[in-house]
Design a protein around this motif. Structure first.
Motif, PDB file in Angstrom:
ATOM      1  N   PHE A 112      69.502 -36.883 -71.996  1.00  0.00           N
ATOM      2  CA  PHE A 112      69.649 -35.420 -71.976  1.00  0.00           C
ATOM      3  C   PHE A 112      69.879 -34.874 -70.571  1.00  0.00           C
ATOM      4  CE2 PHE A 112      67.073 -36.180 -75.845  1.00  0.00           C
ATOM      5  CZ  PHE A 112      68.002 -35.725 -76.766  1.00  0.00           C
ATOM      6  N   THR A 113      70.493 -35.673 -69.703  1.00  0.00           N
ATOM      7  CA  THR A 113      70.903 -35.201 -68.387  1.00  0.00           C
ATOM      8  C   THR A 113      72.388 -35.447 -68.211  1.00  0.00           C
ATOM      9  OG1 THR A 113      70.197 -37.352 -67.507  1.00  0.00           O
ATOM     10  CG2 THR A 113      68.677 -35.501 -67.227  1.00  0.00           C
ATOM     11  N   ALA A 114      72.977 -34.793 -67.226  1.00  0.00           N
ATOM     12  CA  ALA A 114      74.407 -34.911 -66.985  1.00  0.00           C
ATOM     13  C   ALA A 114      74.645 -35.088 -65.487  1.00  0.00           C
ATOM     14  CB  ALA A 114      75.142 -33.669 -67.488  1.00  0.00           C
ATOM     15  N   GLY A 115      75.856 -35.572 -65.163  1.00  0.00           N
ATOM     16  CA  GLY A 115      76.258 -35.666 -63.772  1.00  0.00           C
ATOM     17  C   GLY A 115      75.384 -36.588 -62.941  1.00  0.00           C
ATOM     18  N   ALA A 116      75.050 -36.124 -61.719  1.00  0.00           N
ATOM     19  CA  ALA A 116      74.291 -36.949 -60.780  1.00  0.00           C
ATOM     20  C   ALA A 116      72.921 -37.322 -61.337  1.00  0.00           C
ATOM     21  CB  ALA A 116      74.141 -36.204 -59.448  1.00  0.00           C
ATOM     22  N   GLU A 117      72.292 -36.414 -62.079  1.00  0.00           N
ATOM     23  CA  GLU A 117      70.968 -36.708 -62.619  1.00  0.00           C
ATOM     24  C   GLU A 117      71.047 -37.786 -63.695  1.00  0.00           C
ATOM     25  OE1 GLU A 117      66.797 -36.331 -62.681  1.00  0.00           O
ATOM     26  OE2 GLU A 117      68.358 -35.809 -61.233  1.00  0.00           O
ATOM     27  N   HIS A 118      72.100 -37.757 -64.486  1.00  0.00           N
ATOM     28  CA  HIS A 118      72.292 -38.822 -65.469  1.00  0.00           C
ATOM     29  C   HIS A 118      72.494 -40.167 -64.775  1.00  0.00           C
ATOM     30  CE1 HIS A 118      73.769 -41.073 -68.929  1.00  0.00           C
ATOM     31  NE2 HIS A 118      74.818 -41.394 -68.217  1.00  0.00           N
ATOM     32  N   ARG A 119      73.296 -40.179 -63.732  1.00  0.00           N
ATOM     33  CA  ARG A 119      73.544 -41.427 -63.009  1.00  0.00           C
ATOM     34  C   ARG A 119      72.264 -41.952 -62.369  1.00  0.00           C
ATOM     35  NH1 ARG A 119      78.387 -38.563 -62.298  1.00  0.00           N
ATOM     36  NH2 ARG A 119      77.709 -37.573 -60.355  1.00  0.00           N
ATOM     37  N   ARG A 120      71.395 -41.038 -61.928  1.00  0.00           N
ATOM     38  CA  ARG A 120      70.110 -41.454 -61.357  1.00  0.00           C
ATOM     39  C   ARG A 120      69.268 -42.184 -62.411  1.00  0.00           C
ATOM     40  NH1 ARG A 120      65.358 -38.285 -61.413  1.00  0.00           N
ATOM     41  NH2 ARG A 120      63.767 -39.016 -59.936  1.00  0.00           N
ATOM     42  N   HIS A 121      69.220 -41.635 -63.612  1.00  0.00           N
ATOM     43  CA  HIS A 121      68.453 -42.290 -64.680  1.00  0.00           C
ATOM     44  C   HIS A 121      69.116 -43.593 -65.117  1.00  0.00           C
ATOM     45  CE1 HIS A 121      65.199 -39.422 -65.753  1.00  0.00           C
ATOM     46  NE2 HIS A 121      65.989 -38.564 -65.144  1.00  0.00           N
ATOM     47  N   SER A 122      70.447 -43.624 -65.157  1.00  0.00           N
ATOM     48  CA  SER A 122      71.141 -44.866 -65.522  1.00  0.00           C
ATOM     49  C   SER A 122      70.825 -45.978 -64.531  1.00  0.00           C
ATOM     50  CB  SER A 122      72.656 -44.635 -65.565  1.00  0.00           C
ATOM     51  OG  SER A 122      73.008 -43.770 -66.621  1.00  0.00           O
ATOM     52  N   ALA A 123      70.728 -45.611 -63.256  1.00  0.00           N
ATOM     53  CA  ALA A 123      70.428 -46.607 -62.221  1.00  0.00           C
ATOM     54  C   ALA A 123      69.016 -47.166 -62.364  1.00  0.00           C
ATOM     55  CB  ALA A 123      70.610 -45.991 -60.831  1.00  0.00           C
ATOM     56  N   LEU A 124      68.151 -46.454 -63.076  1.00  0.00           N
ATOM     57  CA  LEU A 124      66.813 -46.952 -63.374  1.00  0.00           C
ATOM     58  C   LEU A 124      66.825 -47.831 -64.626  1.00  0.00           C
ATOM     59  CD1 LEU A 124      63.626 -46.806 -63.064  1.00  0.00           C
ATOM     60  CD2 LEU A 124      63.760 -44.838 -64.629  1.00  0.00           C
ATOM     61  N   VAL A 125      67.452 -47.346 -65.681  1.00  0.00           N
ATOM     62  CA  VAL A 125      67.356 -47.981 -67.003  1.00  0.00           C
ATOM     63  C   VAL A 125      68.232 -49.223 -67.116  1.00  0.00           C
ATOM     64  CG1 VAL A 125      67.867 -47.641 -69.450  1.00  0.00           C
ATOM     65  CG2 VAL A 125      66.665 -45.863 -68.166  1.00  0.00           C
ATOM     66  N   VAL A 126      69.497 -49.129 -66.693  1.00  0.00           N
ATOM     67  CA  VAL A 126      70.441 -50.225 -66.925  1.00  0.00           C
ATOM     68  C   VAL A 126      69.994 -51.523 -66.252  1.00  0.00           C
ATOM     69  CG1 VAL A 126      72.816 -51.013 -66.597  1.00  0.00           C
ATOM     70  CG2 VAL A 126      72.374 -48.670 -67.389  1.00  0.00           C
ATOM     71  N   PRO A 127      69.591 -51.514 -64.963  1.00  0.00           N
ATOM     72  CA  PRO A 127      69.115 -52.781 -64.375  1.00  0.00           C
ATOM     73  C   PRO A 127      67.879 -53.341 -65.073  1.00  0.00           C
ATOM     74  CG  PRO A 127      69.640 -51.199 -62.644  1.00  0.00           C
ATOM     75  CD  PRO A 127      69.667 -50.451 -63.943  1.00  0.00           C
ATOM     76  N   ALA A 128      66.998 -52.462 -65.555  1.00  0.00           N
ATOM     77  CA  ALA A 128      65.806 -52.944 -66.271  1.00  0.00           C
ATOM     78  C   ALA A 128      66.188 -53.649 -67.562  1.00  0.00           C
ATOM     79  CB  ALA A 128      64.860 -51.786 -66.551  1.00  0.00           C
TER      80      ALA A 128
END
Length: 429
Positions: A112-128
């Motif tokens: 439920f985030t977009a743009g830079a904030e979405h990318r910040r969360h993706s950088a947390l979740v995807v590597p995990a």
């Protein structure tokens, strides 16, 4: 099939009927889960690739059913961001609206985030997720699938939805994120109540959040080799609420969609002759059946959503700033214009063609490691089941099988089967 809300447009005279209909299509009713492809064909004929629809409660939205148009929406994150805060209907939405948990509110989560904030969360979740050992996941799937088969194998009958397809993914995901096995079944019940979007959805969402908050606290105190612990070890600062919300997104996205992938694939093998060899050890055919399902009966039929950042046009429609666009993944996969260009008939005859949109597309599509985990769970579960119960057959006529009453998710209410009783894995031969 002519549906009631299309009948007026179909009787409009001799002119080409495409896009002559203007009345919004109610996004509910049996046609969405009994004959969705017939319904989508009628929609294309009368409305074109972008259809005005009405959500429960009378709220307007656009359903994108054209492959090209859906590709355009999902490729342009600036014009069509997944930013629910842009929705121009918020002032009218009641707190108890049953689709609210699915549509969401602005919140600090990967979903439920977009743009830079979405990318910040993706950088947390995807590597995990990427750090998960696929061999270990496969081993978990085999063990848990065997355990589920053990629960039914001696009686000679089963409901492959309730007894196998629905519990397996959530039990595996529970281990993946760090839950003990005993919590897995309650989380499965919570997620089913949530996904059905009924009167219990709000209460289920609250229980789901409680599970995740407790998990974050437990892993902060005693880390392990799991997704939650890897997220907590990330150097980027996140709040406990953000961790919990991202874990909710991971688990919810991977549960019922994978369960439906399993049950839809099994239904195909049990009802269509071209996949019958899957039932007698044809491992290649399991993969073909699974791919066919992603094209023809995508578990996620409609996905919410995208919101227009400004006034624009799409598929001949005037889209206003803040309008909701629903992604008609199931409809787009069967768009006849694009399938003709790709040379796709029935996807099972083109096992190498992965151009379907079952996992969505673009920046917000399902991350690749999550797709790999889902495919491992589904394929391993099906193979264990067929190895253990090779003489499976439907216990009811195929026409009596009932789909879940949802416009958004395509799955079975039940898949009753019979088979020769066999020993459990712990029984002496």
């Amino acid at each position: 099939m002519t549906t009631p809300f299309l009948s007026a447009a179909s009787a409009s005279g001799g002119s080409c009927p495409a896009q002559t209909a203007t009345a919004p299509v109610p996004l509910s009713g049996p046609a969405f889960h009994t004959e969705p492809q017939s319904l989508y064909r009628d929609m294309r004929h009368s409305y074109g690739p972008v259809v005005p629809v009405e959500l429960p409660g009378g709220f307007p939205a656009w359903l994108v059913i054209g492959y090209r148009e859906l590709h355009q929406v999902t490729s342009d994150g600036e014009l069509f961001p997944r930013d629910v805060g842009l929705w121009n209907q918020w002032e009218h939405i009641p707190e108890d609206w049953p689709l609210l948990p699915m549509v969401g509110r602005p919140m600090p989560s990967i979903y439920f985030t977009a743009g830079a904030e979405h990318r910040r969360h993706s950088a947390l979740v995807v590597p995990a997720l990427e750090a998960a050992d696929m061999n270990e996941i496969r081993s978990h799937c085999e063990e848990l699938a065997d355990r589920l088969v053990d629960g039914v194998c001696a009686r000679g009958t089963a409901d492959l939805v309730a007894d196998f397809a629905e519990p397996l993914p959530v039990l595996v995901l529970a281990r993946l994120v760090g839950f003990p096995d005993e919590e897995g079944r309650d989380i499965a019940r919570v997620l089913k109540d949530l996904a059905d979007g009924g009167p219990g959805a709000q209460e289920a969402y609250g229980r789901f959040g409680e599970h995740m908050r407790h998990l974050v606290a437990a892993k902060r105190a005693a880390p392990g080799d799991d997704v939650t612990s890897r997220m907590l070890a990330d150097p980027e600062p996140f709040t406990d609420e953000e961790y919990a919300l991202d874990l909710m997104a991971i688990t919810a996205a991977g549960h019922l969609t994978t369960a439906d992938w399993i049950s839809n694939s099994l239904r195909l093998m049990l009802t269509e002759d071209e996949f019958a060899e899957s039932l007698v050890g044809g491992r290649r055919s399991v993969g073909e059946a699974m791919n066919e399902v992603l094209w023809e009966e995508s578990p996620t039929q409609i996905l919410a959503g995208r919101w227009a950042a400004r006034d624009t046009r799409l598929g001949g429609r005037d889209i206003r700033a803040g309008d909701m666009l629903l992604l008609g993944l199931g409809a787009a996969n069967t768009d006849p214009l694009v399938r003709q260009e790709m040379g796709v008939g029935r996807a099972g005859r083109h096992p190498g063609n992965g151009a379907h949109l079952a996992f969505s597309h673009g920046e917000y599509r399902c991350p690749f490691p999550a797709q790999e985990i889902a495919e491992t769970m589904a394929r391993t579960g099906i193979e264990v089941l067929l190895d253990r119960l090779p003489d499976l057959e439907l216990a009811v006529p195929a026409q009596d099988l009932v789909r879940r009453p949802s416009a958004f998710l395509r799955g079975m209410n039940a898949l009753p089967v019979r088979f020769a009783p066999v020993h459990t894995t712990g029984d002496p031969l």
